[in-house]
Design an enzyme around this catalytic site. Structure first.
Site, mmCIF file in Angstrom:
data_model
loop_
_atom_site.group_PDB
_atom_site.id
_atom_site.type_symbol
_atom_site.label_atom_id
_atom_site.label_comp_id
_atom_site.label_asym_id
_atom_site.label_seq_id
_atom_site.Cartn_x
_atom_site.Cartn_y
_atom_site.Cartn_z
ATOM 1 C CB ILE A 14 -11.097 -0.143 2.215
ATOM 2 C CG1 ILE A 14 -9.847 -0.935 1.868
ATOM 3 C CG2 ILE A 14 -12.323 -0.815 1.617
ATOM 4 C CD1 ILE A 14 -9.841 -2.347 2.413
ATOM 5 N NE ARG A 37 -7.622 -12.062 -7.502
ATOM 6 C CZ ARG A 37 -7.977 -13.290 -7.176
ATOM 7 N NH1 ARG A 37 -8.294 -13.587 -5.927
ATOM 8 N NH2 ARG A 37 -8.020 -14.232 -8.082
ATOM 9 N NE ARG A 64 13.627 2.130 2.603
ATOM 10 C CZ ARG A 64 13.130 3.111 1.907
ATOM 11 N NH1 ARG A 64 12.127 3.831 2.387
ATOM 12 N NH2 ARG A 64 13.624 3.409 0.732
ATOM 13 C CD GLU A 96 16.738 8.844 -1.947
ATOM 14 O OE1 GLU A 96 17.519 7.894 -2.185
ATOM 15 O OE2 GLU A 96 15.514 8.698 -1.795
ATOM 16 N N GLY A 115 1.273 -9.383 -7.496
ATOM 17 C CA GLY A 115 0.200 -10.159 -6.894
ATOM 18 C C GLY A 115 -0.789 -9.309 -6.121
ATOM 19 C CD GLU A 140 8.047 17.919 6.808
ATOM 20 O OE1 GLU A 140 6.969 17.508 7.275
ATOM 21 O OE2 GLU A 140 8.338 19.117 6.703
#
Length: 183
Positions: A14, A37, A64, A96, A115, A140
């Site tokens: 989806i 699920r 984040r 990094e 899960g 970038e």
């Protein structure tokens, strides 16, 4: 474990994004009933516990968006299609942190959220670090601050929730256990 399997009756993608895809599945449960699920498919990732010669842990501070804050993490990144985890670990470490490593050892691999997601992270220990003069560039859309902490400082970051993700907490606990075993 026999008798616990869920038979997939139907699976529909989806959403397909840059990193993940989302699948809606109709499944038959072990008791014969049906359920749905929502499964996130992920290509897998690597994470690197990088130790300097003076035994400091190389970490990156990164914003984040899902958390709406920065956290401090061990270097990590997504596997490219068909990429070997060890090669990805070396690439991500360089991108990094600007470090390359002399030795790289696979410690473990684990599923992050079984899960609802199939993401697996391969955790490596990198030693014999040297800074590269012309390292590979970050992606970038990636911005990080480099930090190098002692184990004690990293444990304090865990208490302060500056280190707040499972892979990095695993790394800190792994190093703490190694230190305890070698005393």
């Amino acid at each position: 474990m026999t008798g616990l399997e869920e038979k997939t009756l139907k699976s529909e993608e989806i959403f397909s994004g840059k990193v993940i895809s989302l699948h809606l599945q109709d499944v038959e449960l072990p008791n014969g009933k049906q359920s749905k699920r929502e499964i996130i498919k992920h290509p897998g990732a690597v994470a690197i516990i990088a130790l300097t010669d003076d035994n400091k842990i190389v970490l990156v501070e990164q914003y984040r968006k899902a958390l709406e804050r920065t956290i401090v993490e061990i270097p990590a990144g997504k596997l490219e299609k068909g990429e070997e985890p060890a090669l990805c670990a070396r690439r991500e470490l360089e991108e990094e942190t600007s470090y390359e490593c002399e030795s790289l050892e696979l410690l473990t691999s684990f599923y992050t959220s079984p899960g609802f997601a199939d993401e697996i992270i391969h955790v490596f220990l990198a030693k014999g670090l040297t800074k590269k003069e012309n390292p590979a560039a970050l992606d970038e859309d990636e911005f990080v601050n480099l930090e190098e902490l002692t184990l004690e400082e990293a444990l304090q970051y865990v208490k302060e929730q500056k280190i707040y993700d499972a892979k990095t907490i695993y790394a800190v606990q792994y190093l703490q256990l190694q230190e305890a075993l070698h005393k």
